[in-house]
Motif scaffolding. Structure first.
Motif, PDB file in Angstrom:
ATOM      1  N   PHE A   1      14.432 -13.655-128.538  1.00 32.72           N
ATOM      2  CA  PHE A   1      14.907 -12.282-128.723  1.00 32.72           C
ATOM      3  C   PHE A   1      15.717 -12.194-130.026  1.00 32.72           C
ATOM      4  N   PRO A   2      15.041 -12.240-131.162  1.00 37.32           N
ATOM      5  CA  PRO A   2      15.752 -12.298-132.445  1.00 37.32           C
ATOM      6  C   PRO A   2      16.591 -11.058-132.739  1.00 37.32           C
ATOM      7  N   ASN A   3      16.319  -9.935-132.068  1.00 35.87           N
ATOM      8  CA  ASN A   3      17.140  -8.739-132.284  1.00 35.87           C
ATOM      9  C   ASN A   3      18.566  -8.923-131.786  1.00 35.87           C
ATOM     10  N   LEU A   4      18.814  -9.988-131.028  1.00 35.19           N
ATOM     11  CA  LEU A   4      20.163 -10.233-130.509  1.00 35.19           C
ATOM     12  C   LEU A   4      20.993 -11.118-131.426  1.00 35.19           C
ATOM     13  N   ILE A   5      20.365 -11.764-132.388  1.00 39.56           N
ATOM     14  CA  ILE A   5      21.068 -12.782-133.177  1.00 39.56           C
ATOM     15  C   ILE A   5      22.285 -12.202-133.900  1.00 39.56           C
ATOM     16  N   LYS A   6      22.077 -11.109-134.602  1.00 39.43           N
ATOM     17  CA  LYS A   6      23.177 -10.535-135.371  1.00 39.43           C
ATOM     18  C   LYS A   6      24.254  -9.927-134.474  1.00 39.43           C
TER      19      LYS A   6
ATOM     20  N   LEU B   1      13.873   3.011-121.052  1.00 43.21           N
ATOM     21  CA  LEU B   1      13.677   2.620-122.442  1.00 43.21           C
ATOM     22  C   LEU B   1      12.572   3.472-123.076  1.00 43.21           C
ATOM     23  N   SER B   2      12.712   3.697-124.368  1.00 45.51           N
ATOM     24  CA  SER B   2      11.673   4.424-125.093  1.00 45.51           C
ATOM     25  C   SER B   2      10.434   3.544-125.229  1.00 45.51           C
ATOM     26  N   PRO B   3       9.249   4.146-125.413  1.00 44.20           N
ATOM     27  CA  PRO B   3       8.029   3.334-125.586  1.00 44.20           C
ATOM     28  C   PRO B   3       8.140   2.311-126.709  1.00 44.20           C
ATOM     29  N   LEU B   4       8.785   2.677-127.808  1.00 44.77           N
ATOM     30  CA  LEU B   4       8.939   1.750-128.924  1.00 44.77           C
ATOM     31  C   LEU B   4       9.764   0.536-128.513  1.00 44.77           C
ATOM     32  N   VAL B   5      10.859   0.772-127.796  1.00 42.38           N
ATOM     33  CA  VAL B   5      11.732  -0.322-127.370  1.00 42.38           C
ATOM     34  C   VAL B   5      11.031  -1.189-126.331  1.00 42.38           C
ATOM     35  N   VAL B   6      10.264  -0.555-125.444  1.00 39.77           N
ATOM     36  CA  VAL B   6       9.503  -1.320-124.448  1.00 39.77           C
ATOM     37  C   VAL B   6       8.531  -2.259-125.154  1.00 39.77           C
ATOM     38  N   ASN B   7       7.876  -1.761-126.191  1.00 44.96           N
ATOM     39  CA  ASN B   7       6.968  -2.613-126.966  1.00 44.96           C
ATOM     40  C   ASN B   7       7.703  -3.817-127.544  1.00 44.96           C
ATOM     41  N   GLN B   8       8.912  -3.584-128.031  1.00 47.09           N
ATOM     42  CA  GLN B   8       9.696  -4.669-128.619  1.00 47.09           C
ATOM     43  C   GLN B   8      10.069  -5.713-127.558  1.00 47.09           C
ATOM     44  N   VAL B   9      10.441  -5.242-126.372  1.00 47.42           N
ATOM     45  CA  VAL B   9      10.799  -6.164-125.291  1.00 47.42           C
ATOM     46  C   VAL B   9       9.584  -7.001-124.895  1.00 47.42           C
TER      47      VAL B   9
END
Length: 238
Positions: A120-125, A164-172
């Motif tokens: 989950f690289p979106n969590l790194i920062k 969650l929005s469709p875009l965020v679901v795709n990211q997950v």
């Protein structure tokens, strides 16, 4: 090889029997999509597997071990991890602190904070940010990561895309691809039928606390699942 075997399970909330004489077998490495309308008993079933709800009768076996009566933390040690509906994070604690809590009853294994952050690289920062300040997608990723920290054999995901929005679901789901390619057994509640049919190897549909459809995803049509969802499919599959 059988990971999970549920036999004749009943679970009650007061006078309401939320799960009725339910039997289900899950094989190692399967991804099972648990499908059904609100009130069908999905969350109660998942909670009973994880030890959140006590079984009224019946049994739950993990790798042949009867875990029906043991507390939830010992089920984690045995190899079960639940990502609950609503995530249930400690919002005043950081991402990293929430992740480390997931290792409290951990088994030996691959998952560490760094390995979770790699998935989950979106969590790194934001690893030192309080989870109450995160977006819905970041919170869901943290909740899944916290469950992985226990190094589970069976990962139970309740309503992955809820709110969650469709875009965020795709990211997950993009982040989950690596996990879906491992031998981790996954039981997934997902209201998005199209997505569930893409990621799962088997469809299990519940209605009024019972399983009314249980088939390999390759052997069932969208129409059959939809009929079961709305109670139009009355023949139980085993």
């Amino acid at each position: 090889m059988t990971s999970l075997k549920i036999q004749n399970l009943d679970v009650q909330h007061g006078q309401l029997k939320a799960v009725r004489n339910l039997s289900l077998t899950v094989q190692t490495g399967e991804v099972v999509a648990l499908i059904g309308a609100n009130g069908a008993g999905k969350t109660t079933l998942l909670g009973s597997i994880a030890g959140v709800h006590r079984a009224t009768s019946g049994s739950i076996l993990l790798n042949g071990q009867d875990i029906t009566g043991i507390p939830s933390h010992k089920r984690v040690q045995a190899g079960l991890a639940l990502v609950p509906e609503g995530r249930k994070l400690f919002t005043e604690m950081t991402i990293e602190e929430n992740l480390r809590l997931g290792s409290t009853s951990a088994r030996p294994g691959y998952w560490t904070v760094d390995n979770v952050l790699e998935v989950f690289p979106n969590l790194i920062k934001r690893r030192h940010s309080k989870t109450g300040l995160l977006s819905g997608g970041e919170q869901q990723a943290t909740a899944i990561g916290r469950a992985l920290m226990s190094n589970p054999e069976i990962l139970i995901l309740d309503e992955v895309s809820l709110g969650l929005s469709p875009l965020v679901v795709n990211q997950v789901y993009d982040s989950l691809k690596r996990l879906l390619e491992t031998d981790t057994t996954i039981i997934l509640v997902e209201q998005d039928l199209t997505r569930a049919m893409k990621v799962a190897s088997r469809a299990v549909c519940m209605l009024e606390g019972e399983i009314i459809l249980n088939r390999q995803m390759s052997e069932v049509s969208r129409e059959e699942i939809t009929d079961a969802y709305f109670g139009l499919h009355k023949v139980k599959d085993r």
